[in-house]
Design a protein around this motif. Structure first.
Motif, PDB file in Angstrom:
ATOM      1  N   LYS A  40       0.836  -1.201   0.000  1.00 58.50           N
ATOM      2  CA  LYS A  40       0.000   0.000   0.000  1.00 58.50           C
ATOM      3  C   LYS A  40       0.878   1.263   0.000  1.00 58.50           C
ATOM      4  O   LYS A  40       0.527   2.263  -0.628  1.00 58.50           O
ATOM      5  N   ASP A  41       2.024   1.208   0.685  1.00 61.56           N
ATOM      6  CA  ASP A  41       2.960   2.337   0.679  1.00 61.56           C
ATOM      7  C   ASP A  41       3.493   2.572  -0.723  1.00 61.56           C
ATOM      8  O   ASP A  41       3.566   3.710  -1.193  1.00 61.56           O
ATOM      9  N   ILE A  42       3.870   1.496  -1.395  1.00 68.51           N
ATOM     10  CA  ILE A  42       4.396   1.606  -2.760  1.00 68.51           C
ATOM     11  C   ILE A  42       3.322   2.178  -3.673  1.00 68.51           C
ATOM     12  O   ILE A  42       3.606   3.016  -4.529  1.00 68.51           O
ATOM     13  N   GLY A  53       2.760  -3.157  -6.311  1.00 69.11           N
ATOM     14  CA  GLY A  53       3.543  -3.051  -5.079  1.00 69.11           C
ATOM     15  C   GLY A  53       3.959  -4.409  -4.547  1.00 69.11           C
ATOM     16  O   GLY A  53       5.099  -4.590  -4.098  1.00 69.11           O
ATOM     17  N   ARG A  54       3.058  -5.388  -4.606  1.00 73.52           N
ATOM     18  CA  ARG A  54       3.401  -6.744  -4.143  1.00 73.52           C
ATOM     19  C   ARG A  54       4.479  -7.366  -5.022  1.00 73.52           C
ATOM     20  O   ARG A  54       5.425  -7.986  -4.526  1.00 73.52           O
ATOM     21  N   LYS A  55       4.336  -7.186  -6.335  1.00 71.02           N
ATOM     22  CA  LYS A  55       5.334  -7.741  -7.260  1.00 71.02           C
ATOM     23  C   LYS A  55       6.692  -7.077  -7.051  1.00 71.02           C
ATOM     24  O   LYS A  55       7.727  -7.744  -7.063  1.00 71.02           O
ATOM     25  N   LEU A  56       6.671  -5.761  -6.859  1.00 76.64           N
ATOM     26  CA  LEU A  56       7.921  -5.039  -6.652  1.00 76.64           C
ATOM     27  C   LEU A  56       8.608  -5.485  -5.356  1.00 76.64           C
ATOM     28  O   LEU A  56       9.824  -5.680  -5.335  1.00 76.64           O
ATOM     29  N   LEU A  57       7.833  -5.675  -4.292  1.00 74.81           N
ATOM     30  CA  LEU A  57       8.426  -6.153  -3.041  1.00 74.81           C
ATOM     31  C   LEU A  57       9.078  -7.519  -3.231  1.00 74.81           C
ATOM     32  O   LEU A  57      10.160  -7.767  -2.698  1.00 74.81           O
ATOM     33  N   ASN A  58       8.441  -8.389  -4.001  1.00 71.61           N
ATOM     34  CA  ASN A  58       9.031  -9.700  -4.259  1.00 71.61           C
ATOM     35  C   ASN A  58      10.334  -9.581  -5.045  1.00 71.61           C
ATOM     36  O   ASN A  58      11.310 -10.275  -4.750  1.00 71.61           O
ATOM     37  N   ARG A  59      10.376  -8.684  -6.024  1.00 65.67           N
ATOM     38  CA  ARG A  59      11.613  -8.477  -6.792  1.00 65.67           C
ATOM     39  C   ARG A  59      12.719  -7.901  -5.914  1.00 65.67           C
ATOM     40  O   ARG A  59      13.885  -8.267  -6.048  1.00 65.67           O
ATOM     41  N   PHE A  78      10.982  -8.666   5.893  1.00 62.32           N
ATOM     42  CA  PHE A  78      10.473  -7.363   5.493  1.00 62.32           C
ATOM     43  C   PHE A  78      11.497  -6.599   4.667  1.00 62.32           C
ATOM     44  O   PHE A  78      12.689  -6.869   4.732  1.00 62.32           O
ATOM     45  N   ILE A  79      10.998  -5.630   3.905  1.00 61.16           N
ATOM     46  CA  ILE A  79      11.840  -4.712   3.142  1.00 61.16           C
ATOM     47  C   ILE A  79      11.861  -3.383   3.889  1.00 61.16           C
ATOM     48  O   ILE A  79      10.810  -2.854   4.246  1.00 61.16           O
ATOM     49  N   THR A  80      13.054  -2.851   4.128  1.00 58.55           N
ATOM     50  CA  THR A  80      13.171  -1.582   4.836  1.00 58.55           C
ATOM     51  C   THR A  80      13.021  -0.416   3.859  1.00 58.55           C
ATOM     52  O   THR A  80      13.128  -0.588   2.644  1.00 58.55           O
ATOM     53  N   SER A  81      12.811   0.742   4.423  1.00 63.72           N
ATOM     54  CA  SER A  81      12.689   1.938   3.590  1.00 63.72           C
ATOM     55  C   SER A  81      13.997   2.216   2.854  1.00 63.72           C
ATOM     56  O   SER A  81      13.984   2.665   1.708  1.00 63.72           O
ATOM     57  N   GLU A  82      15.136   1.918   3.480  1.00 63.95           N
ATOM     58  CA  GLU A  82      16.435   2.117   2.834  1.00 63.95           C
ATOM     59  C   GLU A  82      16.592   1.203   1.619  1.00 63.95           C
ATOM     60  O   GLU A  82      17.071   1.632   0.576  1.00 63.95           O
ATOM     61  N   GLU A  83      16.193  -0.069   1.763  1.00 65.31           N
ATOM     62  CA  GLU A  83      16.289  -1.007   0.651  1.00 65.31           C
ATOM     63  C   GLU A  83      15.360  -0.600  -0.490  1.00 65.31           C
ATOM     64  O   GLU A  83      15.742  -0.665  -1.657  1.00 65.31           O
ATOM     65  N   TYR A 133      16.688   0.419  -4.233  1.00 65.30           N
ATOM     66  CA  TYR A 133      16.254  -0.350  -5.395  1.00 65.30           C
ATOM     67  C   TYR A 133      15.478   0.508  -6.383  1.00 65.30           C
ATOM     68  O   TYR A 133      15.684   0.420  -7.589  1.00 65.30           O
ATOM     69  N   SER A 134      14.589   1.355  -5.873  1.00 68.94           N
ATOM     70  CA  SER A 134      13.711   2.128  -6.751  1.00 68.94           C
ATOM     71  C   SER A 134      14.363   3.394  -7.290  1.00 68.94           C
ATOM     72  O   SER A 134      13.896   3.954  -8.280  1.00 68.94           O
ATOM     73  N   GLY A 135      15.400   3.863  -6.615  1.00 70.59           N
ATOM     74  CA  GLY A 135      16.035   5.107  -7.034  1.00 70.59           C
ATOM     75  C   GLY A 135      15.322   6.341  -6.509  1.00 70.59           C
ATOM     76  O   GLY A 135      15.680   7.460  -6.854  1.00 70.59           O
ATOM     77  N   ILE A 136      14.328   6.136  -5.666  1.00 73.60           N
ATOM     78  CA  ILE A 136      13.620   7.247  -5.033  1.00 73.60           C
ATOM     79  C   ILE A 136      14.426   7.673  -3.818  1.00 73.60           C
ATOM     80  O   ILE A 136      14.898   6.839  -3.037  1.00 73.60           O
ATOM     81  N   ASN A 137      14.566   8.981  -3.646  1.00 74.37           N
ATOM     82  CA  ASN A 137      15.342   9.520  -2.536  1.00 74.37           C
ATOM     83  C   ASN A 137      14.774   9.011  -1.208  1.00 74.37           C
ATOM     84  O   ASN A 137      13.558   9.023  -1.000  1.00 74.37           O
ATOM     85  N   LEU A 138      15.667   8.598  -0.303  1.00 72.35           N
ATOM     86  CA  LEU A 138      15.255   8.073   0.995  1.00 72.35           C
ATOM     87  C   LEU A 138      14.459   9.099   1.788  1.00 72.35           C
ATOM     88  O   LEU A 138      13.523   8.742   2.506  1.00 72.35           O
ATOM     89  N   GLU A 139      14.791  10.367   1.660  1.00 78.98           N
ATOM     90  CA  GLU A 139      14.056  11.409   2.376  1.00 78.98           C
ATOM     91  C   GLU A 139      12.594  11.476   1.937  1.00 78.98           C
ATOM     92  O   GLU A 139      11.707  11.711   2.757  1.00 78.98           O
TER      93      GLU A 139
END
Length: 67
Positions: free
Chosen positions: A11-13, A24-30, A42-47, A51-57
């Protein structure tokens, strides 16, 4: 002081990217495969940011708003 959530859910994705929850579910699996994680881990916000190239901030700012 609010504590920022450490893990990312489909849901966050969906909200961050504007894509569907299914995407979002498929992306988390990848991401789990990319980082060599087990399906139950779990996948952390840093990971996610790495992976996505979106700024951590940006990711953490979203998590602060919804928490």
């Amino acid at each position: 002081m609010k504590i920022v959530r450490a893990c990312i859910y489909p849901k966050d994705i969906q909200c961050i990217t504007g894509r569907s929850e299914r995407y979002g579910r498929k992306l988390l699996n990848r991401i789990k495969i990319h980082f060599g994680k087990e399906p139950y881990q779990f996948i952390t916000s840093e990971e996610f940011a790495e992976y996505s190239g979106i700024n951590l901030e940006i990711v953490n700012e979203y998590l602060r708003k919804v928490s």
